[in-house]
Design a protein around this motif. Sequence first.
Motif, mmCIF file in Angstrom:
data_model
loop_
_atom_site.group_PDB
_atom_site.id
_atom_site.type_symbol
_atom_site.label_atom_id
_atom_site.label_comp_id
_atom_site.label_asym_id
_atom_site.label_seq_id
_atom_site.Cartn_x
_atom_site.Cartn_y
_atom_site.Cartn_z
ATOM 1 N N CYS A 1 -4.793 -2.370 4.758
ATOM 2 C CA CYS A 1 -4.887 -0.921 4.526
ATOM 3 C C CYS A 1 -6.315 -0.534 4.157
ATOM 4 C CB CYS A 1 -3.911 -0.544 3.404
ATOM 5 S SG CYS A 1 -3.859 1.215 3.013
ATOM 6 N N GLN A 2 -6.619 0.748 4.241
ATOM 7 C CA GLN A 2 -7.938 1.252 3.846
ATOM 8 C C GLN A 2 -8.231 0.941 2.383
ATOM 9 O OE1 GLN A 2 -10.317 2.722 5.546
ATOM 10 N NE2 GLN A 2 -9.371 3.247 7.492
ATOM 11 N N CYS A 3 -7.173 0.797 1.571
ATOM 12 C CA CYS A 3 -7.375 0.517 0.144
ATOM 13 C C CYS A 3 -7.677 -0.956 -0.102
ATOM 14 C CB CYS A 3 -6.156 0.960 -0.670
ATOM 15 S SG CYS A 3 -4.697 -0.098 -0.446
ATOM 16 N N GLY A 4 -7.551 -1.787 0.935
ATOM 17 C CA GLY A 4 -7.871 -3.200 0.805
ATOM 18 C C GLY A 4 -6.672 -4.109 0.661
ATOM 19 N N ARG A 5 -5.467 -3.542 0.523
ATOM 20 C CA ARG A 5 -4.262 -4.361 0.377
ATOM 21 C C ARG A 5 -3.476 -4.376 1.691
ATOM 22 N NH1 ARG A 5 -1.276 -2.305 -4.932
ATOM 23 N NH2 ARG A 5 -1.336 -0.367 -3.758
ATOM 24 N N THR A 6 -2.468 -5.205 1.741
ATOM 25 C CA THR A 6 -1.569 -5.220 2.895
ATOM 26 C C THR A 6 -0.182 -4.768 2.447
ATOM 27 O OG1 THR A 6 -0.973 -7.539 2.527
ATOM 28 C CG2 THR A 6 -2.810 -7.093 4.032
ATOM 29 N N GLY A 7 0.574 -4.237 3.402
ATOM 30 C CA GLY A 7 1.937 -3.834 3.099
ATOM 31 C C GLY A 7 2.086 -2.434 2.570
ATOM 32 N N CYS A 8 1.001 -1.658 2.494
ATOM 33 C CA CYS A 8 1.099 -0.278 2.012
ATOM 34 C C CYS A 8 1.931 0.562 2.985
ATOM 35 C CB CYS A 8 -0.281 0.354 1.877
ATOM 36 S SG CYS A 8 -1.290 -0.330 0.555
#
Length: 385
Positions: free
Chosen positions: A263-270
């Motif tokens: 994700c753009q926030c740096g995490r996965t699964g958002c």
Amino acid sequence: MNNSRNRYRTAGEGLPSLPSDGRAHNLTLALRTLHAAGPMSRADLSRAMGLTRVTISDLVTELIARGHAVELGLDETVRPGKPAILVDINRHGLQIIGLDLTENAILRAAVMDLDGMILASFARPITNETGEQLTALIVELAQSAVELATETLLGIGVGSPGIVDSAGVVLTAPNLGWTNVPLQAIIQEATGLPTLVHNDADAAVHGEYTFGHGADDMILVRIGRGVGSSLMVGGVRARGVHSAAGEIGHVTVGAPEADAIVCQCGRTGCLETWLSVPALQAALAATAQEHDPKKAADAVLHTAGERLGIALAPIVAALDLAEVVLCGPPQLLEGALLEGVRETLAHRVLRLIPPPTNVRLTDEPENTVLRGTAVMVLSNQLGVD
């Protein structure tokens, strides 16, 4: 004193009110009454507000002098006595600019009247602009919209992705490359007009609640470049201690199975990696090579709806919401995706007959954010909501 209660006290609470406070309240109440009820005689307004005719006459005189109310001529209703003169809020002599920054490929602007009717609108195509470059385009958009106005402007309302504080600073909008951008101050300085910047889902929920058919207890999910939501509880929008109530786009609901998209926030699964318009479009494009593209596309959309339902179920159950309203491109949201949300909620919250929560699309998805920005300006400038 209980500190938890004290947090919600407002400036001046508990102090003697001044005469000017009462007058300001009555002026606002008169505008609210006229906006909701339509043209009224001074006598009818007096009865509706529970104030003397002398007081109402004085209030109406001031509102007319300010340009906030107008006389419309004689009441044609057949009644005993002399026909009364109707007064109304100045619906067509005041206008509002709205900006919608939420769509994936365009920025939208509109000139609206006080009923949220769009009088003129245009769109500015965008590609991958972010950060200062995008800010500059939005300022140009606002300035161009101002030139389209044909009457006195009350102000500018902006619906923006991301977390927006009470001063109109976009604290974070990862998809736009913004951190701590004082967008409200920037646009206000560029145009010289009172400006309000709210989160796009917050604007949309106001538009749906005021000009649509929104319930007193609902959550509106705005699906565009990102995913956000806004809550109306008991007819009042929930804001949250960090101005982030409804920020469900970065709630993790499981990593996408194929590529574990970051994700753009740096995490996965958002949730955004399943449900944002760019994510849906990319997933649908991949189904074109399938043996049964329609079936594959429906599966993609249904799964996205399931993921949204997973994120929403605890919220719906905790607040006993009447409605879940989806706002975004109808060609993506209606059908399989909408059914995915309905089915998931039905399996994850307490079963009641009839089903406790209605799940639907907004009445005017293309204009809901824009009309919500009009509500923001109306409330701020005239006290009308």
